[in-house]
Design a protein around this motif. Structure first.
Motif, PDB file in Angstrom:
ATOM      1  N   UNK A 134       0.833  -1.209   0.000  1.00 24.62           N
ATOM      2  CA  UNK A 134       0.000   0.000   0.000  1.00 24.62           C
ATOM      3  C   UNK A 134       0.866   1.256   0.000  1.00 24.62           C
ATOM      4  N   UNK A 135       0.488   2.211  -0.847  1.00 23.71           N
ATOM      5  CA  UNK A 135       1.213   3.485  -0.890  1.00 23.71           C
ATOM      6  C   UNK A 135       0.740   4.352   0.267  1.00 23.71           C
ATOM      7  N   UNK A 136       1.680   4.804   1.061  1.00 25.69           N
ATOM      8  CA  UNK A 136       1.371   5.576   2.258  1.00 25.69           C
ATOM      9  C   UNK A 136       2.108   6.921   2.170  1.00 25.69           C
ATOM     10  N   UNK A 137       1.430   7.973   1.732  1.00 26.73           N
ATOM     11  CA  UNK A 137       2.096   9.275   1.623  1.00 26.73           C
ATOM     12  C   UNK A 137       2.741   9.687   2.942  1.00 26.73           C
ATOM     13  N   UNK A 138       3.788  10.501   2.847  1.00 24.42           N
ATOM     14  CA  UNK A 138       4.567  10.859   4.029  1.00 24.42           C
ATOM     15  C   UNK A 138       3.722  11.524   5.107  1.00 24.42           C
ATOM     16  N   UNK A 139       2.721  12.300   4.715  1.00 22.41           N
ATOM     17  CA  UNK A 139       1.930  13.030   5.709  1.00 22.41           C
ATOM     18  C   UNK A 139       1.033  12.124   6.549  1.00 22.41           C
ATOM     19  N   UNK A 140       0.872  10.860   6.133  1.00 15.96           N
ATOM     20  CA  UNK A 140      -0.020   9.956   6.873  1.00 15.96           C
ATOM     21  C   UNK A 140       0.510   9.699   8.278  1.00 15.96           C
ATOM     22  N   UNK A 168     -11.836  10.249   3.636  1.00 16.30           N
ATOM     23  CA  UNK A 168     -11.248   9.264   2.733  1.00 16.30           C
ATOM     24  C   UNK A 168     -10.262  10.000   1.840  1.00 16.30           C
ATOM     25  N   UNK A 169      -9.034   9.532   1.811  1.00 18.33           N
ATOM     26  CA  UNK A 169      -7.998  10.135   0.971  1.00 18.33           C
ATOM     27  C   UNK A 169      -7.665   9.165  -0.148  1.00 18.33           C
ATOM     28  N   UNK A 170      -7.887   9.587  -1.379  1.00 19.65           N
ATOM     29  CA  UNK A 170      -7.647   8.736  -2.540  1.00 19.65           C
ATOM     30  C   UNK A 170      -8.809   8.836  -3.502  1.00 19.65           C
ATOM     31  N   UNK A 171      -8.517   8.751  -4.791  1.00 20.14           N
ATOM     32  CA  UNK A 171      -9.593   8.961  -5.755  1.00 20.14           C
ATOM     33  C   UNK A 171      -9.782   7.847  -6.742  1.00 20.14           C
ATOM     34  N   UNK A 172      -9.203   6.660  -6.473  1.00 16.57           N
ATOM     35  CA  UNK A 172      -9.377   5.541  -7.376  1.00 16.57           C
ATOM     36  C   UNK A 172     -10.632   4.746  -7.063  1.00 16.57           C
ATOM     37  N   UNK A 173     -10.725   3.558  -7.659  1.00 13.68           N
ATOM     38  CA  UNK A 173     -11.933   2.750  -7.491  1.00 13.68           C
ATOM     39  C   UNK A 173     -12.192   2.413  -6.029  1.00 13.68           C
ATOM     40  N   UNK A 332      -9.387   7.247   6.342  1.00 13.77           N
ATOM     41  CA  UNK A 332      -9.166   6.039   5.547  1.00 13.77           C
ATOM     42  C   UNK A 332      -8.311   6.410   4.343  1.00 13.77           C
ATOM     43  N   UNK A 333      -7.153   5.783   4.230  1.00  9.52           N
ATOM     44  CA  UNK A 333      -6.190   6.092   3.176  1.00  9.52           C
ATOM     45  C   UNK A 333      -6.271   5.018   2.098  1.00  9.52           C
ATOM     46  N   UNK A 334      -6.606   5.439   0.886  1.00 10.00           N
ATOM     47  CA  UNK A 334      -6.712   4.526  -0.254  1.00 10.00           C
ATOM     48  C   UNK A 334      -5.961   5.148  -1.421  1.00 10.00           C
TER      49      UNK A 334
END
Length: 400
Positions: A134-140, A168-173, A332-334
């Motif tokens: 899972x990609x976890x941006x640095x700010x998480x 919710x952070x993320x804009x994919x499916x 929720x990080x997606x």
């Protein structure tokens, strides 16, 4: 477990099982190692997860969908059941709960090291996919110090999350499907999306997947794309939930989900959000029109009348108020996934993005190392239930 084998297949999802089927047909000795259980990548999804492609697109070699609902979308557990039944149908030699810690070349080919013992193989086919981490941006990390954070791979259901409003952070499916589910469960939801194309679920009564297939969309090759970064681009937004319906940032906004710009950081305990929601919506709208144009091209190529294509929703969407971290119950990080092949010790086997380097003879870095199920391995459809079987057959032919 310790044995020598001609071909070692690592991973028992659709790619590994398709390879096993094709090796079996050709009479090649092999073993399939799976760190969890067959189809575990599907089994680990959230409770209500279902396919976004119609069941008719399940075209594994010797394991195509044969049920009575080709236009439906299999739910999570039935996807796993299909794969386990597929494996049983040809006696796939799968060893479950056997995680490979390291693969490295040796004097006879390769050795796969694990807690259960080493296995030596002349050839290895890696079928673990390309999006394992899972990609976890640095700010998480900063967010996690202030509010509970759950990544999409850990999400199971609305009731399993902490109470309170959800960001919710993320804009994919995955992000959009989960945001929709949370909202329909009565949760207050704000979505900070990335950019993804949008598509109608159906065009002129047919699933858009069928139009795209006829337009050659899934036959596209990486060399024809503007950049290799397409391997990390979001897929068109779609859902099979509830029998399939349109899903986009605009449908979410119309339902009452708050939309804000892309989260770029945390400063002094506050979210820092880009002023880019309008551009993000425009990307989705452009994708919608491009996909509708592909449907028209598919019809024209077959001498069919042009389909009646819908227009994307065009009601104005104003950015919602950026939530205060102290008011949130959970984030929720997606943000997608990235390759994770650090357990394969073969210098030069992967490019700067972490993806396998391959050609017609497998890995040019070392003889006998092959990959199946990797996005854009040969075509756009390479990792999909519709296309992984073709790559499996090509590799099996080469191995034979």
């Amino acid at each position: 477990m310790s044995a020598d084998v001609d071909v070692l297949v690592i991973g028992a999802g659709q790619a590994g099982l398709a390879v096993s089927h094709e090796l079996s047909v050709r009479g090649l000795e092999h073993v399939v190692l799976e760190r969890d259980r067959m189809g575990s990548a599907w089994a680990s999804r959230w409770d209500s997860f279902c396919l976004v492609t119609p069941n008719s697109a399940i075209r594994l070699p010797g394991g195509a969908y044969r049920g009575g609902d080709g236009d439906g979308y299999l739910p999570r557990d039935e996807i796993v059941d299909h794969l386990t039944g597929y494996a049983a149908s040809f006696g796939a030699p799968v060893a479950e709960r056997h995680e490979v810690d390291l693969v490295e070349p040796d004097e006879t080919g390769f050795v796969a090291r694990s807690a259960a013992g080493d296995i030596r193989a002349r050839r290895v086919v890696v079928c673990t996919g390309a999006y394992q981490r899972p990609h976890r941006p640095a700010f998480v990390d900063e967010l996690a110090r202030r509010v509970p954070v759950v990544v999409s791979a850990e999400y199971r259901s609305p009731g399993a999350l902490p109470d309170g409003p959800v960001l919710v952070i993320g804009g994919g499916q995955s992000a959009c499907q989960i945001a929709e589910e949370l909202h329909r469960a009565g949760r207050e939801v704000t979505l900070a999306p990335g950019r993804a194309p949008t598509m109608p679920r159906r065009i002129d009564g047919r699933d858009t997947f069928e139009w795209l297939e006829e337009a050659g969309f899934f036959e596209q090759v990486l060399a024809d794309q503007p950049s290799p970064t397409v391997r990390l681009a979001a897929n068109p937004l779609a859902t099979g939930a509830g029998g399939g319906h349109d899903l986009s940032l605009r449908t979410l906004a119309a339902d009452g989900v708050g939309l804000i710009g892309r989260v770029i950081g945390v400063d002094d305990g506050r979210l820092v959000v880009a002023d880019d929601l309008a551009q993000t919506l425009a990307v989705g709208d452009d994708g919608f029109r491009i996909i509708c144009d592909l449907a028209k091209q598919a019809a024209a190529s077959r001498g069919m009348p042009a389909p009646n294509t819908p227009e994307p929703l065009d009601a104005p969407v104003d950015a919602a108020e950026v939530p205060r971290l102290g008011d949130l119950g959970v984030v929720l990080v997606a943000c997608g996934f990235r390759p994770a092949y650090d357990w394969i010790d073969v210098p030069g086997a992967f490019d700067g993005g972490g993806f396998p380097v391959t050609d017609a003879d497998g890995s040019p870095a070392v003889d006998g190392l092959w990959f199946v199920g990797v996005p854009w391995l040969r075509r756009r459809k390479s990792p999909l239930l519709i296309g992984v079987g073709e790559d499996a057959a090509i590799v099996a032919d080469r191995l034979a």
